[in-house]
Design a protein around this motif. Structure first.
Motif, PDB file in Angstrom:
ATOM      1  N   ILE A 185       0.867  -1.182   0.000  1.00  0.00           N
ATOM      2  CA  ILE A 185       0.000   0.000   0.000  1.00  0.00           C
ATOM      3  C   ILE A 185       0.903   1.231   0.000  1.00  0.00           C
ATOM      4  O   ILE A 185       1.846   1.308   0.774  1.00  0.00           O
ATOM      5  N   GLU A 186       0.593   2.170  -0.873  1.00  0.00           N
ATOM      6  CA  GLU A 186       1.253   3.473  -0.867  1.00  0.00           C
ATOM      7  C   GLU A 186       0.164   4.530  -0.924  1.00  0.00           C
ATOM      8  O   GLU A 186      -0.774   4.421  -1.709  1.00  0.00           O
ATOM      9  N   THR A 187       0.277   5.552  -0.088  1.00  0.00           N
ATOM     10  CA  THR A 187      -0.691   6.639  -0.114  1.00  0.00           C
ATOM     11  C   THR A 187       0.021   7.955  -0.378  1.00  0.00           C
ATOM     12  O   THR A 187       1.123   8.178   0.092  1.00  0.00           O
ATOM     13  N   GLU A 188      -0.632   8.783  -1.153  1.00  0.00           N
ATOM     14  CA  GLU A 188      -0.174  10.144  -1.409  1.00  0.00           C
ATOM     15  C   GLU A 188      -1.326  11.071  -1.083  1.00  0.00           C
ATOM     16  O   GLU A 188      -2.463  10.822  -1.472  1.00  0.00           O
ATOM     17  N   ILE A 189      -1.013  12.133  -0.358  1.00  0.00           N
ATOM     18  CA  ILE A 189      -2.032  13.103   0.012  1.00  0.00           C
ATOM     19  C   ILE A 189      -1.726  14.408  -0.696  1.00  0.00           C
ATOM     20  O   ILE A 189      -0.645  14.964  -0.550  1.00  0.00           O
ATOM     21  N   LYS A 190      -2.685  14.862  -1.478  1.00  0.00           N
ATOM     22  CA  LYS A 190      -2.542  16.119  -2.215  1.00  0.00           C
ATOM     23  C   LYS A 190      -3.736  17.002  -1.865  1.00  0.00           C
ATOM     24  O   LYS A 190      -4.839  16.748  -2.326  1.00  0.00           O
ATOM     25  N   LYS A 191      -3.491  17.975  -1.014  1.00  0.00           N
ATOM     26  CA  LYS A 191      -4.515  18.902  -0.512  1.00  0.00           C
ATOM     27  C   LYS A 191      -5.676  18.106   0.072  1.00  0.00           C
ATOM     28  O   LYS A 191      -5.560  17.552   1.130  1.00  0.00           O
ATOM     29  N   GLU A 192      -6.800  18.026  -0.621  1.00  0.00           N
ATOM     30  CA  GLU A 192      -7.962  17.326  -0.082  1.00  0.00           C
ATOM     31  C   GLU A 192      -8.218  15.992  -0.780  1.00  0.00           C
ATOM     32  O   GLU A 192      -9.254  15.373  -0.582  1.00  0.00           O
ATOM     33  N   GLU A 193      -7.293  15.545  -1.600  1.00  0.00           N
ATOM     34  CA  GLU A 193      -7.455  14.296  -2.336  1.00  0.00           C
ATOM     35  C   GLU A 193      -6.452  13.265  -1.850  1.00  0.00           C
ATOM     36  O   GLU A 193      -5.327  13.589  -1.502  1.00  0.00           O
ATOM     37  N   VAL A 194      -6.893  12.016  -1.819  1.00  0.00           N
ATOM     38  CA  VAL A 194      -6.030  10.909  -1.419  1.00  0.00           C
ATOM     39  C   VAL A 194      -5.860   9.986  -2.618  1.00  0.00           C
ATOM     40  O   VAL A 194      -6.832   9.605  -3.270  1.00  0.00           O
ATOM     41  N   LEU A 195      -4.599   9.651  -2.901  1.00  0.00           N
ATOM     42  CA  LEU A 195      -4.279   8.690  -3.953  1.00  0.00           C
ATOM     43  C   LEU A 195      -3.731   7.453  -3.266  1.00  0.00           C
ATOM     44  O   LEU A 195      -2.750   7.525  -2.531  1.00  0.00           O
TER      45      LEU A 195
END
Length: 194
Positions: free
Chosen positions: A115-125
């Protein structure tokens, strides 16, 4: 991390002093006869060392000025920050990955490898790597996982803008040889080696 005014003032005053010393050294290197004595050439050892040390000090001062911004940016990248009616909600990457892990464990036809998560402002990838059980429909298994993760993140954490990318590595016949991931992204093999 909050820094009180006195420490912040001292920090920036030190950065400014370092930058000024660097600028002075660079300035002195261009006028060697005035600062290093009569007969000192522009490209002699003292002016060149003054130029080099001045450039190093100035570069270091600029780096120091940028450190607080980098620390703030790094600290906020690990959390999804949302405004609530009572204040601010910070959801960590680890919490998001834990929700994804639980969703994957509820799926019968898949095993989660990474699992890898990226947080960009209000969006989660969320990027996941999975194995699919042999004979199972890969598009159906992936679609079910994506829908469940999106619904669970919305219901439990209030995250409405989510993008799920699923990579299928292989199909596996033996259900006991399926690896799972703990919340810190380390792979653990459930089958004991003989």
């Amino acid at each position: 991390m909050k820094i009180d005014f006195k420490n912040k003032f001292t920090y920036y005053a030190g950065c400014l002093l370092t930058a000024l010393i660097g600028i002075c050294l660079i300035f002195c290197s261009f006028f060697p006869e005035d600062y290093f004595g009569e007969g000192t050439a522009l490209f002699s050892l003292k002016p060149l060392l003054s130029l080099i040390f001045g450039a190093v000090l100035l570069s270091f001062a600029l780096y120091l000025f940028l450190i607080p911004r980098k620390i703030k940016k790094i600290g906020n990248e690990a959390f999804l920050i949302q405004q609530t009616s009572s204040g601010v909600l910070r959801i960590s990457k680890k919490a998001i990955e834990s929700i994804v892990l639980k969703c994957a464990q509820q799926q019968e036809d898949i095993s989660l490898l990474d699992i890898e998560t990226e947080i960009k402002k209000e969006e989660v990838l969320v990027k996941t790597t999975i194995n699919v059980a042999e004979g199972a429909s890969i598009p159906t298994a992936v679609d079910n996982l994506q829908k469940q993760v999106i619904a669970q993140l919305n219901n439990t954490a209030g995250i409405s803008q989510t993008q799920i990318i699923v990579s299928v590595i292989e199909t596996t016949a033996d259900k006991n040889n399926i690896a799972t991931v703990d919340t810190e992204n380390e792979i653990k093999d459930e089958q004991a080696e003989l």
